[in-house]
Design an enzyme around this catalytic site. Structure first.
Site, PDB file in Angstrom:
ATOM      1  N   TYR A   1       0.865  -1.177   0.000  1.00 51.91           N
ATOM      2  CA  TYR A   1       0.000   0.000   0.000  1.00 51.91           C
ATOM      3  C   TYR A   1       0.905   1.231   0.000  1.00 51.91           C
ATOM      4  O   TYR A   1       1.528   1.563   1.003  1.00 51.91           O
ATOM      5  CB  TYR A   1      -0.896  -0.025   1.239  1.00 51.91           C
ATOM      6  CG  TYR A   1      -1.932   1.081   1.348  1.00 51.91           C
ATOM      7  CD1 TYR A   1      -2.050   2.096   0.402  1.00 51.91           C
ATOM      8  CD2 TYR A   1      -2.829   1.092   2.414  1.00 51.91           C
ATOM      9  CE1 TYR A   1      -3.001   3.087   0.514  1.00 51.91           C
ATOM     10  CE2 TYR A   1      -3.791   2.088   2.542  1.00 51.91           C
ATOM     11  CZ  TYR A   1      -3.873   3.078   1.602  1.00 51.91           C
ATOM     12  OH  TYR A   1      -4.820   4.075   1.717  1.00 51.91           O
TER      13      TYR A   1
ATOM     14  N   LYS B   1      -1.167  -1.294  -4.213  1.00 50.67           N
ATOM     15  CA  LYS B   1      -2.264  -0.333  -4.152  1.00 50.67           C
ATOM     16  C   LYS B   1      -1.608   1.038  -4.159  1.00 50.67           C
ATOM     17  O   LYS B   1      -1.047   1.466  -3.153  1.00 50.67           O
ATOM     18  CB  LYS B   1      -3.094  -0.521  -2.883  1.00 50.67           C
ATOM     19  CG  LYS B   1      -4.218   0.492  -2.701  1.00 50.67           C
ATOM     20  CD  LYS B   1      -4.875   0.320  -1.340  1.00 50.67           C
ATOM     21  CE  LYS B   1      -6.072   1.240  -1.160  1.00 50.67           C
ATOM     22  NZ  LYS B   1      -5.748   2.678  -1.170  1.00 50.67           N
TER      23      LYS B   1
END
Length: 304
Positions: free
Chosen positions: A137, A165
């Site tokens: 992330y 992400k």
């Protein structure tokens, strides 16, 4: 592994509280069922939208378990396990595996400014803690660290790493991460304001914090992109961005506004936890206007 299960529209799940501000299992179940019935592909549980840094480990585990018990086997479930320490992150990772999640994800370590070697070690130790696939992330605007291509290439030697992400604002980062990886590597668009451009430059899908309040619009945007209808894709992104600007225009956290819209729609998941601020005063009345704005956009595109 079928990587197609990680593509498409995946809302970041919101923190659900009762009127006393405690995590509510009933409201978690209600929200997860609501989003599933809208046709989303998966849920990203326990991340920024889940107010993870303001919850205890037990609260985060309770949320992970409740969502899994309600939707396991129906949609893709990704558990965000980033925590202040590696020990806590590994504990959450193992618990997510235990209750049935399909993949793990984590922000880099927060608070201390760490060398890249420490960040690499942190993500590697999480990956080594279970056999679940892992998704980095990358959100530099809140963590202070922007994933570098050299680190990504080193981490790609671990077969468990399947994606990023990417919530950095430059859409070029998506293209660079795709170019540095392999064919099966997945990059998720993070900034909701650029979903269409992120998809066109290489993202396979998206994980976003505003998807949950207007899933119909993001599902329609994905439909336009998949069909090569880029004209309508640009138009719906314009309307989505107008809504996002409205969500961020009131005094109080964007998540408080989102929760206010959901409450008016019959999905009460409480407010936000401090230090996030709730919407107060005259701004409360403006939430109904935002709800109407979302509804009008849904009607506008439902027949296209």
């Amino acid at each position: 592994m079928q990587l197609n299960m990680f593509k498409g529209i995946i809302p970041a799940f919101y923190a659900c509280y009762d009127e006393a501000g405690e995590v509510s299992l009933e409201r978690i179940k209600n929200l997860s069922t609501h989003l599933y019935e809208k046709g989303i592909r998966g849920l990203y549980v326990g991340g920024s939208s889940g107010e993870c840094i303001y919850q205890t480990l037990d609260e985060r585990k309770a949320t992970l378990k409740c969502v899994a018990e309600n939707l396991q086997g129906k949609i893709t479930l990704i558990a965000h396990v980033g925590a202040p320490s590696t020990k806590e992150s590994i504990e959450l990772a193992r618990y997510a595996k235990e209750v049935g999640y399909d993949a793990l994800s984590a922000i880099p370590p927060i608070y201390f400014k760490l060398p890249e070697s420490a960040i690499e070690k942190y993500w590697t130790e999480i990956m080594d803690s279970t056999d679940l696939p892992f998704i980095i992330y990358n959100i530099p605007q809140t963590t202070g660290y922007n994933l570098s291509v050299p680190l990504l290439k080193r981490l790609l030697t671990n077969d468990k790493l399947i994606g990023v992400k990417n919530s950095s604002m430059p859409v070029m980062d998506i293209e660079r991460f795709k170019a540095a990886s392999h064919e099966d590597f997945i990059v998720f668009n993070g900034p909701d304001e650029q979903y269409v451009s992120g998809r066109l430059i290489g993202a396979e899908g998206g994980i976003g914090g505003t998807y949950g309040v207007m899933p119909e619009l993001f599902l329609k945007a994905e439909e336009f992109i998949s069909a090569g209808n880029f004209s309508d894709a640009r138009k719906i992104q314009h309307d989505i961005n107008d809504i996002i600007i409205a969500l961020c225009s009131l005094n109080g956290s964007m998540y408080s506004v989102i929760k206010g819209v959901l409450k008016l729609s019959g999905i009460n998941i409480g407010s936000v936890r401090g230090p996030l601020e709730a919407v107060t005063g005259e701004d409360i009345k403006k939430i109904d206007d935002i709800k109407k704005k979302i509804e009008e956009a849904i009607v506008k595109y439902q027949t296209i």
